[in-house]
Design a protein around this motif. Structure first.
Motif, PDB file in Angstrom:
ATOM      1  N   TYR A   1       6.833   0.055   9.081  1.00 49.02           N
ATOM      2  CA  TYR A   1       5.970   1.531   8.288  1.00 49.02           C
ATOM      3  C   TYR A   1       5.407   1.845   9.312  1.00 49.02           C
TER       4      TYR A   1
ATOM      5  N   GLY B   1       1.036   3.105   8.828  1.00 49.70           N
ATOM      6  CA  GLY B   1       0.228   2.921   7.486  1.00 49.70           C
ATOM      7  C   GLY B   1      -0.486   2.075   7.479  1.00 49.70           C
TER       8      GLY B   1
ATOM      9  N   PRO C   1       1.091  -2.080   2.800  1.00 53.18           N
ATOM     10  CA  PRO C   1       2.112  -1.143   2.056  1.00 53.18           C
ATOM     11  C   PRO C   1       1.700  -0.961   0.753  1.00 53.18           C
ATOM     12  N   SER C   2       1.849   0.626   0.515  1.00 48.39           N
ATOM     13  CA  SER C   2       1.960   1.552  -0.904  1.00 48.39           C
ATOM     14  C   SER C   2       1.577   0.834  -2.381  1.00 48.39           C
ATOM     15  N   GLU C   3       1.485   0.561  -2.757  1.00 45.53           N
ATOM     16  CA  GLU C   3       1.751   0.020  -4.492  1.00 45.53           C
ATOM     17  C   GLU C   3       2.892   0.927  -4.621  1.00 45.53           C
ATOM     18  N   VAL C   4       2.979   1.713  -4.509  1.00 44.84           N
ATOM     19  CA  VAL C   4       4.359   3.022  -5.644  1.00 44.84           C
ATOM     20  C   VAL C   4       5.374   2.736  -4.428  1.00 44.84           C
TER      21      VAL C   4
ATOM     22  N   ASP D   1       6.761   3.637   1.322  1.00 43.81           N
ATOM     23  CA  ASP D   1       5.854   4.284   3.309  1.00 43.81           C
ATOM     24  C   ASP D   1       7.311   4.249   3.558  1.00 43.81           C
ATOM     25  N   LYS D   2       6.785   5.293   4.813  1.00 41.58           N
ATOM     26  CA  LYS D   2       7.478   5.767   5.113  1.00 41.58           C
ATOM     27  C   LYS D   2       8.296   5.115   6.641  1.00 41.58           C
TER      28      LYS D   2
END
Length: 370
Positions: free
Chosen positions: A149, A151, A154-157, A160-161
């Motif tokens: 990914y 970034g 990892p995002s909380e929501v 991730d791309k």
């Protein structure tokens, strides 16, 4: 009218037209297919799918905008969408029609030039020369899959791309990591297939294979560097060969002493001249270790001790015209930051695909090196 409103109007207009053409029984089916063709960029990157059945619609009124106005619109879209997932709007602009596609290809720069990933082909183009592109890898032990990914973390929501995905396949005498553009299709006969990593029996030597040659001049096929698919497994659009573009070798730990692994990586697809002053690494246009203070931000990205952690630097013969600073520049860093979460920061002359393949080699079992 805002740019997003224009995009929405184009999308709705095309979908409605296709629905009317398909009739009441097939309207929903055609509408869904049209949207997927417009939004999703194909594996060969900046050449979105164009089918003759919808060509008249794709070349509709939006194709007749004055070139100056169209150039200004797409330039503003490109400048406003700095990162994923917003840059999907840029990809959409390139999928409207031929004129939009040509302007988008002219405006969007490579990762080396702008430090951003836009089209899938960006994954096979060299990263920026200065600040690295920061990514992370998630490992799924249950399914032996690895996901790359873009970034910092990892995002909380959980939105991730995804850039690339790999599936670990154990064989009798080797291990393969099949690399794909998507997370649910690892068939080498698929147009989502981008390459693979193959190990030897001991897991000490690896070969990186690309689904396409890195450049026309680098095409050198022989019985050992390419592998053909069975004719029944390959569609006419899928390349029938794997091209050997790099090798990774781990040093044997004969004395069985505890310590980090040591590896040597040779990228056949990156000429020595690319890291010389004003050098240029191969940049495909379509899909067919220093511990100096200057690298402290990179080291800060690794927070958990692991035998898998490493930094990769350029190493060339001193007789070549390569500056000492360039030879000591960290071009790839891989490190553990949590359970099954690893960072991957890469820069020129490596591409995201090449960097991911090198990092995957660290996941394979290596009893002779530890």
């Amino acid at each position: 009218m805002s740019l997003k409103s224009i995009v929405r109007e184009i999308k709705d207009g095309m979908g409605g037209s296709m629905s009317r053409r398909g009739g009441s029984g097939e309207g929903k089916h055609w509408h869904r297919r049209t949207r997927s063709q417009i939004v999703v960029a194909p594996a060969d990157q900046k050449e979105p799918i164009a089918h003759s059945s919808s060509e008249s619609i794709r070349q509709g009124r939006w194709a007749n905008l004055p070139p100056e106005l169209l150039l200004d619109i797409i330039r503003r879209v490109e400048e406003s969408e700095a990162s994923w997932p917003g840059r999907a709007v840029v990809v959409f602009c390139g999928s409207v029609c031929r004129s939009w596609r040509a302007i988008t290809r002219e405006i969007v720069k490579t990762p080396e030039q702008c430090g951003r990933i836009t089209f899938p082909i960006s994954l096979k183009q060299p990263g920026p020369r200065e600040s690295p592109i920061q990514c992370f890898i998630k490992r799924d032990r249950a399914t032996s899959t690895y996901f790359l990914y873009v970034g910092l973390v990892p995002s909380e929501v959980g939105v991730d791309k995804l850039l690339l995905a790999a599936k670990k396949i154990r064989r009798a005498t080797s291990t393969d990591f099949v690399i794909s553009l998507v997370a649910d299709d690892f068939s080498r006969a698929s147009n989502k297939y981008v390459g693979k990593l193959r190990s030897n029996f001991l897991g000490t030597k690896f070969t990186i294979y690309d689904s396409q040659p890195p450049s026309e001049a680098a095409v050198q096929l022989n019985s050992r560097s390419s592998r053909r698919f069975h004719s029944k497994q390959v569609s006419p659009r899928v390349p029938a060969c794997n091209y050997s573009v790099g090798t990774i070798s781990y040093e044997l730990n004969v004395l069985r002493t505890r310590g980090p692994r040591r590896m040597n990586c040779i990228m056949h697809s990156i000429p020595l001249s690319s890291i010389q002053e004003d050098g240029k690494a191969p940049t495909p246009a379509s899909f067919i270790h220093s511990f100096d203070e200057q690298f402290s931000p990179l080291r800060g990205r690794v927070t958990v001790a692991s035998v898998k952690n490493f930094q990769l630097v350029a190493a060339v013969d001193p007789s070549h015209n390569i500056s000492a600073a360039e030879q000591e520049r960290v071009i790839l860093q891989f490190g553990k930051i949590g359970k099954d979460i690893f960072t991957m920061d890469y820069r020129y002359p490596l591409s995201a695909f090449q960097a991911f393949a090198v990092c995957l080699s660290s996941f394979d079992t290596k009893p002779a090196c530890e």
